[in-house]
Design a protein around this motif. Structure first.
Motif, PDB file in Angstrom:
ATOM      1  N   LEU A 115       0.841  -1.200   0.000  1.00 10.11           N
ATOM      2  CA  LEU A 115       0.000   0.000   0.000  1.00 10.11           C
ATOM      3  C   LEU A 115       0.875   1.249   0.000  1.00 10.11           C
ATOM      4  N   ILE A 116       0.639   2.098  -0.973  1.00 11.63           N
ATOM      5  CA  ILE A 116       1.419   3.327  -1.134  1.00 11.63           C
ATOM      6  C   ILE A 116       0.914   4.376  -0.145  1.00 11.63           C
ATOM      7  N   GLU A 117       1.817   4.872   0.706  1.00  9.70           N
ATOM      8  CA  GLU A 117       1.406   5.880   1.685  1.00  9.70           C
ATOM      9  C   GLU A 117       2.207   7.169   1.566  1.00  9.70           C
ATOM     10  N   THR A 118       3.497   7.048   1.293  1.00 10.56           N
ATOM     11  CA  THR A 118       4.352   8.239   1.327  1.00 10.56           C
ATOM     12  C   THR A 118       4.838   8.587  -0.085  1.00 10.56           C
ATOM     13  N   VAL A 125       7.541   3.146  -7.178  1.00  9.11           N
ATOM     14  CA  VAL A 125       6.823   2.438  -8.251  1.00  9.11           C
ATOM     15  C   VAL A 125       6.769   3.274  -9.542  1.00  9.11           C
ATOM     16  N   ALA A 126       7.580   4.338  -9.592  1.00  8.86           N
ATOM     17  CA  ALA A 126       7.566   5.196 -10.789  1.00  8.86           C
ATOM     18  C   ALA A 126       7.838   4.367 -12.034  1.00  8.86           C
ATOM     19  N   GLY A 127       7.018   4.554 -13.056  1.00 10.57           N
ATOM     20  CA  GLY A 127       7.163   3.801 -14.297  1.00 10.57           C
ATOM     21  C   GLY A 127       6.498   2.436 -14.250  1.00 10.57           C
ATOM     22  N   ARG A 128       6.096   2.010 -13.040  1.00  7.29           N
ATOM     23  CA  ARG A 128       5.442   0.698 -12.903  1.00  7.29           C
ATOM     24  C   ARG A 128       4.140   0.873 -12.122  1.00  7.29           C
TER      25      ARG A 128
END
Ligand SMILES: [Zn+2]
Length: 342
Positions: A115-118, A125-128
Motif C-alpha cells: 500500500l502506497i502511503e508516502t 513504483v515510478a514507471g510501474r
C-alpha cells in the motif's frame, strides 16, 4: 517479450490495426454491430463485497471531473477502480476475470503488493504504476488493460484466448495502489473510453447519463450509482476504528462483553463535502444507547471511517445499529443491521 511501461495515466502503447473489412461488407450485414457488453473485472458482488472507488477523469488539464461531472476521480486517472475491502480479503483471494471474450496480448506478474502511503513509496513504483496486469484484445477494436493484480496470481499468458468471466488472476495492490483493487482502462482504436458512459475521456463529462450507451452490461449499470456514496462496512466494535487498520485488516470483530468500550462505526467511499453521518444504536427493548450526528464534512472524502460510542461494557443481548448518510437534508444512504453481543 518486452514489457511496455504501464502508467495508469498513459494511453495503451500498442493499437490494433483498423479493420477495413467494412468496405467489403455484403449488403445483408447492414444491421448495426452488437454493442459490447462488459462484465465486472472481478468475481465479487457489486455494492456488497466490491465497490467502484474511482472513475476516469474526464477533464482536460488540471481540472478533475468524473464521467457524470462529479468528484469520484482524481487528476489524470484513466480507468475504473473496483475495490475490495482489505488486504486481508486480498490474501483470501478474489478472482480477476475477463470482462468480455478476448485474447491476451501482454502480461506482467512480479510486482509486490504494497500500500502506497508516502512520497517515497510513490517514487518506488515510478514507471510501474500499473503493477501486475495484462492487456486483453476484445472485439471491434476494443482493448482493456488491467492493473494492480496480486503478485504471482496471473493465470494467463500472451496469446491465450479467454471468454467472459474466465479467471485471469487475483485482485491485488501492486504498483500505485492505496487499497486492494483492480483497475481497468478501456480503449478503442487508441481512444481511452469511460466504460460507464461509453464516452471518450477527451469528450469530457456529461450530466445526462444514458444507460443504453454504457459499455457495461445492463445489470451492472443498474447497480452502479456514481452519484451516491457507498457504505463499505459498518457495525459495533469493542474499540475505536481507524482507516489504516480497516484497509489492512478489514472490519473489526463485533464487540463482546469482555470489552470496556463500545463504538458504532462505519466505513465509507466517496462522501461529499457537507455530508452528515448519523449513528443510532438500540437495544432489544428499543431503548436508544447511541444517537450521534456528526458535523458536516469539511471536504470531499474518497474513503472515510467514523465512529461514536461510550466507555462502558455493552451487556449481552441483541442490538440494532443504523447508519445514515445525509447531504443537504437528503438521506443518500441508510444501512441497518442486527448485532448479537456475547
Ligand atoms: Zn485506477
Amino acid at each position: 517479450m518486452d514489457l511496455p511501461i504501464w502508467n495508469e495515466g498513459q494511453p495503451l502503447l500498442n493499437r490494433p490495426n483498423r479493420s477495413i473489412s467494412i468496405l467489403f461488407a455484403p449488403l445483408f450485414l447492414t444491421a448495426p454491430a452488437l454493442a459490447i457488453e462488459l462484465g465486472l473485472p472481478a468475481q465479487c458482488e457489486l455494492g456488497k463485497t466490491c465497490f467502484v472507488q474511482q472513475y476516469p477523469d474526464m477533464a482536460a488539464g488540471d481540472a478533475v471531473a468524473d464521467p457524470l461531472c462529479g468528484a469520484l476521480t482524481y487528476d489524470g486517472h484513466s480507468g475504473t477502480d473496483l475495490r475490495i475491502l482489505s488486504m486481508k480479503e486480498m490474501e483470501a483471494g478474489y478472482a480477476v476475470v475477463a470482462v468480455a471474450d478476448g485474447k491476451v496480448l501482454r502480461v506482467r506478474d512480479q510486482e509486490q503488493d504494497y500500500l502506497i502511503e508516502t512520497e517515497s513509496d510513490r517514487a518506488s513504483v515510478a514507471g510501474r504504476e500499473c503493477g501486475n496486469g495484462l492487456v486483453l484484445q476484445l472485439q471491434d477494436g476494443y482493448e482493456v488493460q488491467y492493473c494492480h493484480l496480486r503478485k504471482g496470481s496471473l493465470a494467463v499468458k500472451p496469446g491465450d484466448v479467454v471468454r467472459t468471466g474466465d479467471r485471469l488472476g487475483e485482485v491485488g495492490a501492486s504498483g500505485l495502489a492505496q487499497f486492494p483493487h483492480v483497475h481497468i482502462t478501456v480503449s478503442r482504436h487508441g481512444d481511452t473510453l469511460d466504460p460507464l458512459t461509453g464516452r471518450k475521456l477527451s469528450e469530457g463529462c456529461t450530466s445526462t447519463f444514458r444507460p443504453d450507451e454504457s459499455l457495461f452490461a445492463p445489470e451492472i449499470v443498474a447497480k452502479l450509482e456514481p452519484t451516491r456514496p457507498d457504505i463499505l462496512a459498518f457495525g459495533v466494535a469493542g474499540r475505536p476504528v481507524d482507516y489504516d487498520t480497516l484497509v489492512r485488516e478489514g472490519p473489526p470483530p463485533v464487540v463482546s462483553t469482555n470489552d470496556s468500550v463500545f463504538v458504532t462505526w462505519a466505513w465509507f467511499a466517496n462522501l461529499k463535502k457537507g455530508t452528515v453521518i448519523r449513528f443510532i444504536l438500540r437495544d432489544g427493548k428499543d431503548e436508544t444507547l447511541v444517537d450521534h450526528t456528526s458535523e458536516p464534512l469539511d471536504r470531499n472524502k474518497a474513503s472515510y471511517s467514523a465512529f461514536a460510542g461510550r466507555k462502558q461494557t455493552l451487556p449481552r443481548g441483541r442490538y440494532q445499529v443504523e447508519v445514515w448518510v445525509t447531504l443537504d437534508g437528503t438521506l443518500l444512504r441508510e444501512a441497518v443491521s442486527e448485532v448479537a453481543v456475547r
